[in-house]
Design a protein around this motif. Structure first.
Motif, PDB file in Angstrom:
ATOM      1  N   GLN A 100     -54.963  42.697 -16.871  1.00 55.12           N
ATOM      2  CA  GLN A 100     -54.331  42.843 -15.996  1.00 55.12           C
ATOM      3  C   GLN A 100     -53.566  41.758 -15.558  1.00 55.12           C
ATOM      4  O   GLN A 100     -54.093  40.610 -15.397  1.00 55.12           O
ATOM      5  N   ALA A 114     -61.462  44.185 -24.786  1.00 57.40           N
ATOM      6  CA  ALA A 114     -60.226  44.786 -25.457  1.00 57.40           C
ATOM      7  C   ALA A 114     -59.243  44.216 -24.628  1.00 57.40           C
ATOM      8  O   ALA A 114     -59.026  43.919 -23.543  1.00 57.40           O
ATOM      9  N   TRP A 115     -58.025  44.116 -25.451  1.00 58.13           N
ATOM     10  CA  TRP A 115     -56.779  43.608 -24.558  1.00 58.13           C
ATOM     11  C   TRP A 115     -56.346  44.577 -23.453  1.00 58.13           C
ATOM     12  O   TRP A 115     -55.612  44.406 -22.690  1.00 58.13           O
ATOM     13  N   GLU A 116     -57.002  45.969 -23.673  1.00 61.96           N
ATOM     14  CA  GLU A 116     -56.539  46.726 -22.422  1.00 61.96           C
ATOM     15  C   GLU A 116     -57.429  46.399 -21.101  1.00 61.96           C
ATOM     16  O   GLU A 116     -56.864  47.059 -20.171  1.00 61.96           O
ATOM     17  N   ASN A 117     -58.234  45.682 -21.185  1.00 60.68           N
ATOM     18  CA  ASN A 117     -59.137  45.197 -20.097  1.00 60.68           C
ATOM     19  C   ASN A 117     -58.239  44.118 -19.273  1.00 60.68           C
ATOM     20  O   ASN A 117     -58.409  43.941 -18.107  1.00 60.68           O
TER      21      ASN A 117
END
Length: 86
Positions: A53, A48-51
């Motif tokens: 950093q 997911a794009w939230e992964n």
């Protein structure tokens, strides 16, 4: 006339139902992703794009052999020494 219309409508419905089998693939998200991924990059299924950093990384090679060797770089997101292998 009504019987002819209902018979024709019934034939259309039956033909529509039998023409769409369970093996027909209407949308394949993996095929769509392959077309949109010309570099053939792969990720895990739980990506997911939230992964993501932002990380700054600088690699400096002091090449004393005038390019005779290829240097590899590995980047780890966790300490590989104390990471359990299970």
């Amino acid at each position: 006339m009504k019987k002819t219309v209902f018979t024709l409508l019934g034939m259309v419905v039956v033909a529509t139902l039998f023409s769409c089998g369970s093996d027909d693939v209407i949308y394949d998200p993996k095929a769509e992703a392959a077309r949109n991924n010309p570099l053939k990059l792969t990720t895990t299924d739980d990506f997911a794009w939230e992964n993501l950093q932002k990380v700054a990384l600088t690699v400096k090679v002091d090449d004393q052999y005038n390019g005779r060797y290829t240097y590899g770089v590995q980047v780890f997101d966790k300490n590989p020494i104390n990471l359990s292998s299970g």
